[in-house]
Design a protein around this motif. Structure first.
Motif, short mmCIF file in Angstrom:
data_model
loop_
_atom_site.label_atom_id
_atom_site.label_comp_id
_atom_site.label_asym_id
_atom_site.label_seq_id
_atom_site.Cartn_x
_atom_site.Cartn_y
_atom_site.Cartn_z
N ARG A 9 0.92 -1.32 0.22
CA ARG A 9 0.34 0.22 -0.19
C ARG A 9 0.53 0.63 0.09
O ARG A 9 2.60 1.82 0.52
CB ARG A 9 -1.45 0.54 0.85
N LEU A 18 -0.85 2.92 -4.39
CA LEU A 18 -1.24 1.02 -4.52
C LEU A 18 -2.41 0.83 -3.43
O LEU A 18 -2.23 1.59 -1.91
CB LEU A 18 0.12 0.89 -4.19
N ALA A 21 -1.56 -3.93 -2.45
CA ALA A 21 -1.07 -5.03 -4.42
C ALA A 21 0.35 -6.80 -4.05
O ALA A 21 0.93 -6.38 -3.39
CB ALA A 21 -0.30 -4.02 -5.50
N THR A 22 -1.22 -7.62 -4.26
CA THR A 22 -0.58 -9.04 -3.73
C THR A 22 0.23 -9.62 -4.91
O THR A 22 -0.53 -9.51 -5.88
CB THR A 22 -1.08 -9.44 -3.39
N VAL A 23 1.48 -9.61 -5.35
CA VAL A 23 1.70 -10.09 -6.83
C VAL A 23 2.42 -11.23 -6.58
O VAL A 23 3.69 -10.83 -5.53
CB VAL A 23 2.05 -8.47 -6.96
N LYS A 41 1.54 1.46 -11.65
CA LYS A 41 2.24 0.51 -12.29
C LYS A 41 3.58 0.98 -11.78
O LYS A 41 4.66 0.63 -11.10
CB LYS A 41 2.35 0.63 -13.43
N TYR A 44 3.95 1.14 -7.80
CA TYR A 44 4.59 -0.22 -7.54
C TYR A 44 5.71 -0.81 -7.98
O TYR A 44 7.00 -0.77 -7.22
CB TYR A 44 3.81 -1.54 -8.65
N PHE A 211 -3.11 -4.02 -14.04
CA PHE A 211 -3.33 -3.09 -12.53
C PHE A 211 -4.76 -2.46 -12.89
O PHE A 211 -5.06 -1.36 -13.95
CB PHE A 211 -1.78 -2.81 -11.90
N GLY A 214 -4.76 0.39 -8.65
CA GLY A 214 -3.87 0.74 -7.22
C GLY A 214 -3.80 -0.81 -6.97
O GLY A 214 -2.99 -1.46 -5.94
N ARG A 215 -4.32 -1.94 -7.45
CA ARG A 215 -4.60 -3.27 -7.38
C ARG A 215 -4.40 -4.50 -8.89
O ARG A 215 -5.50 -4.02 -10.12
CB ARG A 215 -5.50 -4.16 -5.89
N PRO A 216 -3.70 -5.74 -8.62
CA PRO A 216 -4.32 -6.46 -9.47
C PRO A 216 -5.55 -7.12 -9.76
O PRO A 216 -5.93 -7.51 -8.98
CB PRO A 216 -3.44 -7.58 -9.44
#
Length: 238
Positions: A9, A18, A21-23, A41, A44, A211, A214-216
């Motif tokens: 975050r 963000l 964001a869990t990637v 992006k 990140y 994305f 802010g998240r996938p």
């Protein structure tokens, strides 16, 4: 053993860049990170490479926690990175720019024959060896993009993060960049690429993360991403 983030975050004032964001990027592959402008992006990338510190969450690489570490420490862990706007030394020659990426001592201490030969080999690999004695400020935008990448590769990173490598680059040079990425990947380097050129993304990527806000919202191979309704809605606007 891959580059990964968990619940990352970052907010700037009241704007959330963000949002958890869990990637998990795939090692040994060409990964792409795509999404509309403002989807987080570059923020990140900046959090992953230590340019800014996340508000919360974790960044790990090969099971090592790199959260909030200084950029030079992250680089020494095996992560290299380019930027949207080229970061070269404008009054230094192309050769000097590449030599500056050697992570030991001052510039004069690099000037061994082996360092110079290795720097020249990267300039040759990227097709700009004829500009070795030219100052970076006298090079075209596309040539500076290649020069920045040569400097990153000089540090021998295992994983390379490219922020919009196609931005402002002519079609012939774009083909060269795409071919080079696939060649370097075949030699064992992992890539994570932020890019808006969908032709390039779809032609060279093995795995794509999308994305939005802010998240996938989606991930998978190009064949899956092309037909994902969430991607069509958020990114392609249909």
């Amino acid at each position: 053993m891959s580059l990964a983030t968990h619940e990352l975050r970052k907010a700037f004032g009241g704007v959330t860049a963000l949002d958890g964001a869990t990637v998990d990027f795939h090692p040994g592959k060409v990964n792409a990170l795509i999404g509309p402008n403002g989807s987080g992006k570059t923020t990140y990338f900046n959090c992953v490479t230590g340019m800014i510190k996340p508000d919360s969450g974790r960044v790990t690489y090969k099971d090592r926690d790199l959260t909030g570490k200084a950029p030079h420490r992250i680089a020494r862990a095996g992560l290299g990175r380019t930027f949207q706007l080229c970061r070269t030394f404008p009054r230094m020659t192309a050769l000097e720019n590449v030599l500056a990426a050697v992570p030991h001592g001052g510039l004069r201490s690099f000037r061994t024959r082996s360092d110079i030969e290795r720097a020249m080999s990267w300039l040759t690999r990227l097709g700009i060896e004829h500009l070795a004695r030219s100052e970076a400020r006298d090079m075209s935008w596309g040539q500076q993009k290649l020069l920045e990448l040569a400097g990153v590769l000089m540090a021998e990173p295992e994983t390379v993060l490219l922020d919009e490598p196609a931005g402002g680059v002519n079609p012939a040079l774009l083909d060269r960049i795409g071919t080079l990425i696939r060649e370097l990947n075949a030699e064992g380097r992992t890539f994570v690429i932020v890019e808006h050129n969908m032709d390039l993304v779809m032609s060279i990527s093995d795995h794509i993360v999308v994305f939005d806000r802010g998240r996938p919202i989606a991930e998978g191979p190009p064949s899956v991403i092309r037909s994902d309704e969430r991607v069509l809605g958020a990114y392609l606007g249909v």
